[in-house]
Design a protein around this motif. Structure first.
Motif, short mmCIF file in Angstrom:
data_model
loop_
_atom_site.label_atom_id
_atom_site.label_comp_id
_atom_site.label_asym_id
_atom_site.label_seq_id
_atom_site.Cartn_x
_atom_site.Cartn_y
_atom_site.Cartn_z
N ALA A 32 0.68 -1.28 0.26
CA ALA A 32 0.19 0.18 0.08
C ALA A 32 0.97 1.13 0.05
CB ALA A 32 -1.00 -0.18 1.23
N PHE A 34 2.53 4.27 -1.51
CA PHE A 34 3.02 4.76 -2.73
C PHE A 34 3.87 6.14 -2.59
CE2 PHE A 34 0.28 2.84 -6.11
CZ PHE A 34 -0.16 1.66 -5.47
N LYS A 107 -15.13 3.69 -3.46
CA LYS A 107 -15.43 3.27 -2.24
C LYS A 107 -17.10 2.70 -2.48
CE LYS A 107 -13.77 4.21 1.61
NZ LYS A 107 -12.75 3.44 1.96
N PRO A 168 -7.78 11.25 -0.30
CA PRO A 168 -6.54 11.67 -0.24
C PRO A 168 -6.36 13.00 -0.38
CG PRO A 168 -6.37 9.62 -1.16
CD PRO A 168 -7.76 10.11 -1.20
N ASP A 171 -8.34 15.01 2.41
CA ASP A 171 -7.73 14.74 3.93
C ASP A 171 -6.32 15.66 3.93
OD1 ASP A 171 -6.66 13.25 6.33
OD2 ASP A 171 -5.00 12.89 5.02
N THR A 172 -5.46 15.70 2.75
CA THR A 172 -4.30 16.55 2.41
C THR A 172 -4.62 18.12 2.57
OG1 THR A 172 -3.41 14.95 0.96
CG2 THR A 172 -2.60 17.12 0.87
N ILE B 126 2.19 8.29 0.29
CA ILE B 126 0.74 8.00 0.56
C ILE B 126 0.43 6.33 0.99
CG2 ILE B 126 -1.76 7.84 -0.28
CD1 ILE B 126 -1.12 10.39 -1.54
N ASP B 127 0.01 6.17 1.92
CA ASP B 127 -0.40 4.51 2.50
C ASP B 127 -1.63 4.39 2.10
OD1 ASP B 127 -0.60 2.39 3.73
OD2 ASP B 127 0.46 3.05 5.34
N LEU B 128 -1.84 3.58 1.26
CA LEU B 128 -3.37 3.37 0.63
C LEU B 128 -4.10 2.71 1.80
CD1 LEU B 128 -3.24 1.99 -2.88
CD2 LEU B 128 -3.91 4.41 -2.15
N ASN B 129 -3.50 2.17 2.78
CA ASN B 129 -4.42 1.50 3.89
C ASN B 129 -5.09 2.75 4.54
OD1 ASN B 129 -3.49 -1.29 4.49
ND2 ASN B 129 -1.51 -0.34 4.51
N MET B 131 -6.88 5.43 2.67
CA MET B 131 -8.14 5.61 1.95
C MET B 131 -8.89 4.29 1.93
SD MET B 131 -9.53 4.88 -1.24
CE MET B 131 -8.33 4.49 -2.55
N LEU B 132 -8.28 3.12 2.02
CA LEU B 132 -8.96 1.97 2.06
C LEU B 132 -9.86 1.64 3.28
CD1 LEU B 132 -6.80 -0.10 0.02
CD2 LEU B 132 -8.76 0.22 -0.74
N GLY B 133 -9.37 2.45 4.42
CA GLY B 133 -10.04 2.18 5.63
C GLY B 133 -9.67 0.98 6.39
N LEU B 134 -8.22 0.54 6.04
CA LEU B 134 -7.73 -0.64 6.58
C LEU B 134 -7.15 -0.69 7.86
CD1 LEU B 134 -6.56 -2.52 3.37
CD2 LEU B 134 -8.65 -3.07 4.63
N ARG B 139 -3.69 8.13 7.70
CA ARG B 139 -4.36 9.19 7.00
C ARG B 139 -4.73 8.80 5.65
NH1 ARG B 139 -1.25 14.84 7.21
NH2 ARG B 139 -3.17 15.41 5.96
N PRO B 140 -5.70 9.31 5.15
CA PRO B 140 -5.83 9.03 3.57
C PRO B 140 -4.89 9.81 2.88
CG PRO B 140 -7.83 9.31 4.54
CD PRO B 140 -6.82 9.53 5.60
N GLY B 141 -4.55 11.05 3.10
CA GLY B 141 -3.58 11.88 2.25
C GLY B 141 -2.32 11.58 2.39
N GLN B 143 1.32 11.90 3.86
CA GLN B 143 2.14 11.69 5.33
C GLN B 143 3.21 12.52 5.29
OE1 GLN B 143 2.88 7.16 4.93
NE2 GLN B 143 1.40 7.05 6.65
#
Lengths: 187, 187
Positions: A32, A34, A107, A168, A171-172, B126-129, B131-134, B139-141, B143
């Motif tokens: 995950a 990126f 989603k 994203p 949130d950003t 960005i860590d997709l965890n 946005m995916l809610g995992l 945070r979705p945005g 880091q």
């Protein structure tokens, strides 16, 4: 085959591929991670040009062979340049709309909810006294951003309404991001 | 005349016009109020399209007669779409580069400092965890965002180095912005 394909696509998203991606990330969260990138060079006055190309994600580099996307930033005449492109603050709020839209569609698709359309608009307030340094109490950036999402769906509205919060870019913009800027002087 | 024109242009910015603008804003701060806008519509999957056109500033509407700038957002195949354009988080960081560049050039020009060139690059994580809610702790945005500005100037480096801090997009990303989102469901 056509029918099988259609049953797997919701909102233009291949939900089988999405489920595989989510399962793979659950098994290996490192997938995950990126890293997105851009480059830019000044052209003249408010006009500068960015290139967007490679990024890293799912443990590999992407778009390595593709031509870069080229984006021109400029300022309009009232801001002393020639309007050869949107200005950077306009790029930022269009990115907000694009991201809230994609996030909502993806989603919703993950929950099997079909969305027929999303249209959106945004406006944001900037007081130039901030950027110009004329008033220390005024921030240089957006003071407030207001967006409207118009969604058409036969699905459950309560499950769709707040999906944009996972965006994203939303949130950003709405929460502070640590930004490290290194300035180098070239000979 | 050519010479007179050249003496008024620094970094491609008409400094006489800039001085007039600043003087006008000092006399009437309301002239500094700007409102930028964008519209967007979903196309398919991660692909959506924005239009950037009219904005308000200096007490009037601008770009009312001009064709809109059209910007396509999409996601790459690894993010389940067809890569018909940069994705929204890439648009956001290119806007950061464009804005820091323009801000540096304009504010240097205001001090009579010539800049020969600015090149820049940026990357963000960005860590997709998120946005995916995992993972609720992610945070979705973005880091973190890291940018590098390479500036060529014979002017005083200490006066140029930190000008990017006045950039509206830098401020917008690094400090929280109140965002009001209204969701409407259409029949």
């Amino acid at each position: 085959m056509q029918t099988m394909r259609e049953t797997k696509q919701i909102n233009g998203v291949d939900t089988a591929a999405m489920n595989q991606t989510v399962a793979a990330i659950k098994a290996d969260p490192e997938l995950a991670q990126f890293r997105f990138r851009a480059k830019n060079r000044a052209i003249r006055g408010g006009h500068n040009r960015s290139e967007v190309k490679e990024f890293y994600g799912a443990k590999q580099e992407h778009r390595t062979e593709k031509e870069p996307f080229v984006l021109d930033n400029d300022e309009p005449p009232v801001l002393l340049s020639e309007d050869a492109g949107p200005n950077p603050v306009e790029y930022a709020i269009q990115a907000l709309l694009g991201c809230m839209t994609t996030t909502t569609l993806y989603k919703a698709a993950a929950q099997g909810i079909e969305i027929e359309s999303i249209r959106s608009e945004v406006e944001g307030d900037i007081d130039l006294n901030g950027m110009l340094g004329l008033d220390r109490d005024v921030r240089p950036g957006y003071q407030e951003i207001r967006a409207k999402l118009r969604i058409k769906t036969k699905g459950p509205k309560d499950k769709v309404r707040d999906l944009y919060r996972y965006s994203p870019v939303y949130d950003t913009l709405s929460r502070p991001v640590p930004i490290k800027v290194e300035v180098q002087f070239e000979e």
